[in-house]
Design a protein around this motif. Structure first.
Motif, PDB file in Angstrom:
ATOM      1  N   ARG A  70      -5.982  -4.776  -6.932  1.00 38.98           N
ATOM      2  CA  ARG A  70      -5.259  -5.445  -5.850  1.00 38.98           C
ATOM      3  C   ARG A  70      -4.973  -4.426  -4.759  1.00 38.98           C
ATOM      4  O   ARG A  70      -5.152  -3.215  -4.959  1.00 38.98           O
ATOM      5  CB  ARG A  70      -3.951  -6.029  -6.381  1.00 38.98           C
ATOM      6  CG  ARG A  70      -3.028  -4.971  -6.953  1.00 38.98           C
ATOM      7  CD  ARG A  70      -1.700  -5.542  -7.432  1.00 38.98           C
ATOM      8  NE  ARG A  70      -0.864  -4.498  -8.026  1.00 38.98           N
ATOM      9  CZ  ARG A  70      -0.111  -3.644  -7.348  1.00 38.98           C
ATOM     10  NH1 ARG A  70      -0.093  -3.706  -6.016  1.00 38.98           N
ATOM     11  NH2 ARG A  70       0.621  -2.734  -7.965  1.00 38.98           N
TER      12      ARG A  70
ATOM     13  N   ARG B  45      -1.601   0.033  -1.203  1.00 35.38           N
ATOM     14  CA  ARG B  45      -1.246   0.566   0.108  1.00 35.38           C
ATOM     15  C   ARG B  45      -2.510   0.519   0.951  1.00 35.38           C
ATOM     16  O   ARG B  45      -3.470   1.234   0.658  1.00 35.38           O
ATOM     17  CB  ARG B  45      -0.733   1.996  -0.017  1.00 35.38           C
ATOM     18  CG  ARG B  45      -0.312   2.616   1.305  1.00 35.38           C
ATOM     19  CD  ARG B  45       0.301   3.986   1.095  1.00 35.38           C
ATOM     20  NE  ARG B  45       1.527   3.909   0.310  1.00 35.38           N
ATOM     21  CZ  ARG B  45       2.196   4.968  -0.123  1.00 35.38           C
ATOM     22  NH1 ARG B  45       1.722   6.190   0.124  1.00 35.38           N
ATOM     23  NH2 ARG B  45       3.302   4.810  -0.808  1.00 35.38           N
TER      24      ARG B  45
ATOM     25  N   THR C 154      -5.971 -14.207   2.725  1.00 39.50           N
ATOM     26  CA  THR C 154      -6.620 -13.048   2.121  1.00 39.50           C
ATOM     27  C   THR C 154      -8.084 -13.373   1.869  1.00 39.50           C
ATOM     28  O   THR C 154      -8.470 -14.543   1.787  1.00 39.50           O
ATOM     29  CB  THR C 154      -5.966 -12.631   0.784  1.00 39.50           C
ATOM     30  OG1 THR C 154      -6.298 -13.603  -0.232  1.00 39.50           O
ATOM     31  CG2 THR C 154      -4.463 -12.531   0.906  1.00 39.50           C
TER      32      THR C 154
ATOM     33  N   ARG D   6      -6.095  -8.592   3.869  1.00 36.92           N
ATOM     34  CA  ARG D   6      -4.930  -9.471   4.011  1.00 36.92           C
ATOM     35  C   ARG D   6      -4.396  -9.367   5.435  1.00 36.92           C
ATOM     36  O   ARG D   6      -4.699  -8.429   6.168  1.00 36.92           O
ATOM     37  CB  ARG D   6      -3.837  -9.093   3.017  1.00 36.92           C
ATOM     38  CG  ARG D   6      -3.126  -7.779   3.329  1.00 36.92           C
ATOM     39  CD  ARG D   6      -2.065  -7.479   2.288  1.00 36.92           C
ATOM     40  NE  ARG D   6      -1.368  -6.224   2.532  1.00 36.92           N
ATOM     41  CZ  ARG D   6      -0.598  -5.633   1.627  1.00 36.92           C
ATOM     42  NH1 ARG D   6      -0.458  -6.174   0.419  1.00 36.92           N
ATOM     43  NH2 ARG D   6       0.023  -4.499   1.910  1.00 36.92           N
TER      44      ARG D   6
ATOM     45  N   THR E 132       2.020  -8.448   5.613  1.00 39.82           N
ATOM     46  CA  THR E 132       2.380  -9.285   4.477  1.00 39.82           C
ATOM     47  C   THR E 132       2.269  -8.478   3.183  1.00 39.82           C
ATOM     48  O   THR E 132       1.700  -7.385   3.164  1.00 39.82           O
ATOM     49  CB  THR E 132       1.464 -10.512   4.365  1.00 39.82           C
ATOM     50  OG1 THR E 132       0.156 -10.096   3.907  1.00 39.82           O
ATOM     51  CG2 THR E 132       1.312 -11.217   5.696  1.00 39.82           C
ATOM     52  N   THR E 133       2.798  -9.041   2.125  1.00 41.31           N
ATOM     53  CA  THR E 133       2.651  -8.423   0.800  1.00 41.31           C
ATOM     54  C   THR E 133       1.624  -9.165  -0.049  1.00 41.31           C
ATOM     55  O   THR E 133       1.444  -8.849  -1.212  1.00 41.31           O
ATOM     56  CB  THR E 133       3.995  -8.397   0.061  1.00 41.31           C
ATOM     57  OG1 THR E 133       4.503  -9.738  -0.053  1.00 41.31           O
ATOM     58  CG2 THR E 133       5.008  -7.536   0.806  1.00 41.31           C
TER      59      THR E 133
ATOM     60  N   THR F 219      -1.931 -10.275  -1.563  1.00 43.90           N
ATOM     61  CA  THR F 219      -3.129  -9.503  -1.883  1.00 43.90           C
ATOM     62  C   THR F 219      -4.098 -10.359  -2.690  1.00 43.90           C
ATOM     63  O   THR F 219      -3.681 -11.142  -3.547  1.00 43.90           O
ATOM     64  CB  THR F 219      -2.801  -8.238  -2.689  1.00 43.90           C
ATOM     65  OG1 THR F 219      -4.030  -7.558  -3.037  1.00 43.90           O
ATOM     66  CG2 THR F 219      -2.033  -8.550  -3.959  1.00 43.90           C
TER      67      THR F 219
END
Length: 410
Positions: free
Chosen positions: A31, A34, A83, A158, A162-163, A165
């Protein structure tokens, strides 16, 4: 044929991560952790340009058991709205030269305004090999040139900030060097007399539906076959997911499968890896594109409870009982009679009730496994050489696991 895949935590840890990290759980994967950077992508099918954060995972180099003339990649991934992933292949030739990074697919599960459009990429070549929709191929196999090894790269994207993934659970490829042949050796019936109970869906009842997804009918053999096997394993779209389908249409899940396998560049639903990737969006279901060597291999799978989606092309006179000829068609092999003949759910049937067919073993095996054939004009054209899709549980039963392993699938 050589099929290799990266699926375990140990596998993912052997690759090179640039912004990705191991996704723990029942199905380990990779995933975005960073992002490695940001890239602008202009979608050729919407004309929109957007910025995307990205991270990559690159596999170790895999040396093929037999140097290959063709390679087909496939993957299983979760890609929430906003994504997507790109899968690329780079290989080494027998003379030591290297291919460029070839795009094997740009894929997302959905097609909302937040998503790119799922697509293959045309016009990829280096003068020695090229990509045809979903297949890497040596341009002139008679030259003796082959691919000896490859590496795969998955780039996860993505929306910035956003977070979310994507998560890639399975990444692999099938490499093969199948001889040119109009006739294949006949296999002898072995594990026969079993028929799996698989839903029956006709592609033909959808003729004229959703022109934007290639108009139903004969164009929908692949998603129709995929949907039959997805439902065999007890998975199905929810009523909410099907709410976009015209309520007057029967079997709305087939329309849903067509929409979610559609390749906007190919302009059709027959992209092999996209069908496998769609199947794997259902809970705890795995999917691969591979080749089998004979109906004996298919017997082993059927005996273990795993149906097989086969790809073949033939003249009307070459498959008794079909009633049609085709330049390319997918159907589902669900069993064998006591005499060893093939029981298939053939979506090229007038209605759902007519989908079950029994085809002569020798005829079916030859049209599926051959690599050369003559079309209706007498011109020599290619055959699929035993290509198939296999869909099976993320945690197969012991017998299923053993059979898959024996066929090179893990």
């Amino acid at each position: 044929m050589d099929h290799h895949a990266w699926t375990t935590a140990a596998d993912w840890n052997k690759g090179h991560a640039n912004g990705t990290a191991l996704a723990h759980g029942a199905r380990p994967g990779v995933r975005i952790a960073r992002p490695a950077g940001t890239v602008d992508y202009k979608d050729p099918h919407t004309g929109r340009t957007a910025s995307w954060e990205y991270a990559t995972w690159t596999s170790p180099v895999h040396t093929l058991k037999v140097p290959a003339t063709e390679v087909v990649a496939s993957w299983n991934a979760h890609a929430p709205a906003g994504t997507w992933i790109a899968v690329e292949l780079r290989g080494t030739y027998t003379d030591g030269g290297r291919t460029p990074w070839y795009v094997m697919g740009r894929w997302t599960a959905g097609d909302s305004d937040a998503d790119i459009r799922r697509t293959s990429v045309d016009d990829q070549k280096d003068g020695r090999s090229s990509i045809s929709t979903d297949t890497f191929a040596i341009d002139t196999p008679a030259s003796g040139l082959r691919l000896t090894s490859y590496e795969l790269r998955a780039t996860l994207h993505r929306k910035p900030g956003t977070t979310l993934t994507p998560t890639v659970w399975r990444l692999g490829a099938m490499g093969s060097d199948i001889p040119d042949r109009f006739e294949v050796p006949a296999s002898k019936p072995g594990l026969v007399g079993r028929e799996l109970v698989v839903p029956r869906y006709s592609q033909e009842i959808h003729k004229g539906q959703y022109p934007e997804y290639d108009n139903g009918g004969e164009a929908w053999c692949s998603p129709t076959s995929s949907q039959m096997i997805i439902e065999y394993w007890g998975r199905k779209p929810t009523q909410q997911q099907l709410s976009w389908v015209n309520p007057d249409y029967a079997d709305p899940q087939v329309c849903h499968a067509a929409r979610h396998t559609f390749d906007y560049q190919y302009d059709g639903c027959g992209n092999w890896p996209f069908n496998a990737a769609y199947a794997a969006t259902y809970p705890n279901l795995q999917a691969v594109v591979t080749r089998l060597g004979s109906l004996t291999d298919a017997e082993q799978l059927i005996h273990a409870g795993i149906p097989v989606i086969t790809s073949q092309s033939f003249l009307k006179t070459e498959l008794d009982g079909a009633g049609y000829g085709t330049a390319g068609h997918l159907m589902t092999l669900i069993g064998f009679t006591k005499d060893g003949d093939v029981i298939a759910n053939d979506p090229a049937s007038p209605d759902d009730q007519a989908v079950r067919h029994v085809y002569k073993r020798r005829q079916f095996e030859n049209i599926w496994l051959r690599t050369k054939r003559k079309n209706a004009e007498g011109k020599v054209v290619s055959g699929t050489g035993g290509v198939c899709y296999l869909y099976f549980p993320a945690k197969p039963a012991p017998t299923q696991h053993r059979v898959l392993r024996e066929l090179g699938i893990r």
